[in-house]
Design a protein around this motif. Sequence first.
Motif, short mmCIF file in Angstrom:
data_model
loop_
_atom_site.label_atom_id
_atom_site.label_comp_id
_atom_site.label_asym_id
_atom_site.label_seq_id
_atom_site.Cartn_x
_atom_site.Cartn_y
_atom_site.Cartn_z
N VAL A 94 -42.47 85.93 -9.20
CA VAL A 94 -42.52 85.42 -10.19
C VAL A 94 -42.87 86.22 -11.76
O VAL A 94 -43.09 87.01 -11.52
N ASN A 95 -42.51 85.18 -12.77
CA ASN A 95 -43.66 86.67 -13.93
C ASN A 95 -44.68 85.65 -14.24
O ASN A 95 -44.72 84.87 -13.86
N ASP A 96 -44.76 85.88 -15.77
CA ASP A 96 -46.05 85.33 -16.27
C ASP A 96 -46.39 84.19 -16.94
O ASP A 96 -47.34 83.39 -16.92
N THR A 97 -45.25 83.39 -16.37
CA THR A 97 -45.21 81.56 -16.98
C THR A 97 -44.78 81.39 -15.57
O THR A 97 -44.20 80.12 -15.65
N TYR A 98 -44.64 81.79 -14.44
CA TYR A 98 -44.72 81.05 -13.03
C TYR A 98 -43.02 81.17 -13.14
O TYR A 98 -42.46 80.37 -12.12
N GLN A 99 -42.39 81.52 -13.44
CA GLN A 99 -40.78 81.27 -12.92
C GLN A 99 -40.07 82.45 -12.72
O GLN A 99 -40.23 83.99 -12.35
N ILE A 100 -39.18 81.77 -10.60
CA ILE A 100 -39.25 82.87 -10.51
C ILE A 100 -37.57 83.42 -10.41
O ILE A 100 -36.81 83.65 -11.29
N ASN A 101 -37.93 84.88 -10.50
CA ASN A 101 -37.32 85.96 -10.56
C ASN A 101 -36.91 86.72 -8.94
O ASN A 101 -37.09 86.71 -8.37
N ASP A 102 -35.86 87.57 -9.02
CA ASP A 102 -35.02 88.22 -8.08
C ASP A 102 -36.33 89.17 -7.27
O ASP A 102 -35.91 90.46 -6.62
N LYS A 103 -37.39 89.87 -7.57
CA LYS A 103 -38.49 91.27 -7.67
C LYS A 103 -38.59 90.71 -5.99
O LYS A 103 -38.90 91.71 -5.17
N GLY A 104 -38.79 89.56 -5.90
CA GLY A 104 -39.18 89.50 -4.61
C GLY A 104 -38.90 89.60 -3.32
O GLY A 104 -37.71 90.15 -3.17
N PRO A 105 -39.38 88.93 -1.20
CA PRO A 105 -38.71 88.77 -1.14
C PRO A 105 -37.90 87.80 -0.77
O PRO A 105 -36.54 88.36 -0.18
N ALA A 106 -37.79 87.45 -1.53
CA ALA A 106 -36.00 86.88 -1.65
C ALA A 106 -35.51 86.08 -3.25
O ALA A 106 -36.23 86.34 -3.92
N THR A 107 -34.07 86.39 -2.70
CA THR A 107 -33.76 85.56 -4.78
C THR A 107 -33.43 83.87 -4.59
O THR A 107 -33.10 83.55 -3.23
N MET A 108 -33.47 83.74 -5.26
CA MET A 108 -33.18 82.12 -5.83
C MET A 108 -31.68 81.79 -6.89
O MET A 108 -32.29 82.41 -7.65
N LYS A 109 -30.36 80.91 -6.32
CA LYS A 109 -30.10 80.34 -7.66
C LYS A 109 -29.01 79.46 -7.57
O LYS A 109 -29.42 78.51 -6.55
N ILE A 110 -29.82 78.71 -8.39
CA ILE A 110 -29.53 77.30 -8.57
C ILE A 110 -28.45 76.73 -9.51
O ILE A 110 -27.78 77.24 -10.11
N ASN A 111 -27.35 75.99 -8.42
CA ASN A 111 -26.08 75.76 -9.09
C ASN A 111 -26.04 73.54 -9.18
O ASN A 111 -26.58 73.25 -7.75
N LYS A 112 -26.08 73.17 -10.29
CA LYS A 112 -26.43 72.48 -11.19
C LYS A 112 -25.17 71.11 -10.54
O LYS A 112 -24.88 70.27 -10.17
N LYS A 113 -23.98 72.14 -10.73
CA LYS A 113 -22.75 70.81 -9.67
C LYS A 113 -22.46 70.59 -8.62
O LYS A 113 -22.64 70.15 -8.47
#
Length: 587
Positions: A94-113
Amino acid sequence: MKSKKLLGSVGVITAAALSLVACGKSADNGNTNEAKKASKFPIEVPKKETKQGGTVKLAIESDSPFTGIFSEELSTTKTDSDVVAPGAESLFDVNDTYQINDKGPATMKINKKDKTVTVTIKKGVKWSDGKQVTAKDYEYAYEIIANKATQSERYTSQLAFLKGLEEYHEGKSKTISGFEMPDGENGRTAVLHFKELKPGMYNSGNGYFWEAVAPYHYLKDVPFSKLNSSDKIRKKPLYFGPYQVSKVVRGQSVTWVPNKYYWRGKPKLDKVVSQVVSSNSTSQAIKSHKFDIADVINTQWKQVKDTKGVNFVAKIPLQYSYLGFKVGKWDAKHSKNVMDKNAKMNNKSLRQAIGYAMNISSVYKKYTGGLTFHVTTLIPPQFGDYHNSDIKGYTYNLKKANQLLDKAGYKKKGKWRVQPNGKPLKIHLLAAGGDATRGPIIQNYIQQWHKIGLNVSLVGGRLAEANSFFDKIKNDDPSVDMFMAGWSMSSEPSPADFFAEGSPFNYQRFVTPEQTKLLNSLDSQKAFNHKYRVEKFHEWQKYMFDQAFIIPTRNSYAITAVNNKLTGYSLKPTHGNSLWYEVGYKK
């Protein structure tokens, strides 16, 4: 960065993850000298070039043996979480406001549609036996949580927004329909299909999707009903973090050695030893350099503050301690909380009076010099505009407490008040033991309640042992009317995991239509609008303050003593996941 709920033991809570503790400490006056010193502490030790090798001894402060359930999906104690920190790693950085980023063991993508969350595990992220972490390992974590045979407390109505999870949980389906593995079980991609997406999903700790994996290839032969007690969980667990388990001394210590397959690179140390130390022995252990890393107990700060050879780092963690009132039971068959309208503590005026009788600020000014301070609401200030600063909390006011009881019909008969129906009123408080100040602090509160005519006494006449405390809370022991506990919170502010009708962690068992409506509004589609979400957070806090089923009491500066020969130790959220990869001795 741990983002799950964890039951913790008594004392200072330092993880940014949710944990139940037995507490009651607080001091409003943050302007004392001690608090000023603490607030000036750095959040990390000085950065220096690191050499390879060395052993670090990590203090695990607990007055009871750790349970040794080394599984993210089955463990609920903060102590276990602390013990496994050198090996356990979340899927996401995460970044310093706890938002998930791509630097960890896994990445995450949200598809609202499509209402999907796609999680892709990076190639080279391997278990300590050399096996690549797969999509099936992620699905298996969900299966452990949702299969009733494991008796995991992690299953919540929030996780059940994943399509098919509820049907799997109820035994109506053998698979989780909403968990898609486009490249197969041995692939690294999982597509999670949700009934609806939630505004908090961009943050770690949102409670709507799981952030850990379990080694399917290693555990698949163990029946779900025997997983909790198996040696593969208790003695020889696998992790994909920087260190792997070398030796377990049951309930007392775990020795860690480098995971040679660790995906970020070679960790710096030869060995890490996580070892239990009692709260009363902590200050002496710090002064005598028995440990290289140890959390400071704030009531002992004056004893350790002049210790040579250590760097003190500190932050105000996402946490609060509270007084909770039992007003119902957990219905395991239907996986929900059921409120009892006739429960002894199901009278708002009684609960409010108990809150106003607590002299929280003066207690913690006396014992910690302001390092522990009064908390006014269930959403702490670290969550910015979600925090309702208009709520002043339950401040000490015996006159108001007496008036509330008088008006509600709790009349005095001799020394003690009786219930409105004329029956005797005896209130049993559950609180766990801790350091040497714990007993006097609890007795102080009991004396305050006696002053307003409430016959309050400790369950069993004494402070409880921590594991017994957790057992009584979780199982709604009928001897408990109210309890002193606390949460170390996850890093997304939604409180649904704590208080929803379908949350096992709602230990008060408090359920009302108003509460459910407000909780739903916080995570609704409308709540993607920040202004709307803030308004609803403020409404919820006001409602919870008024209802007083849970009264927040205190938070504390979390101070850690770190051997000044070490570098790489940081309390920043950005370092939470990679911390033990970075810690090492200075060149």
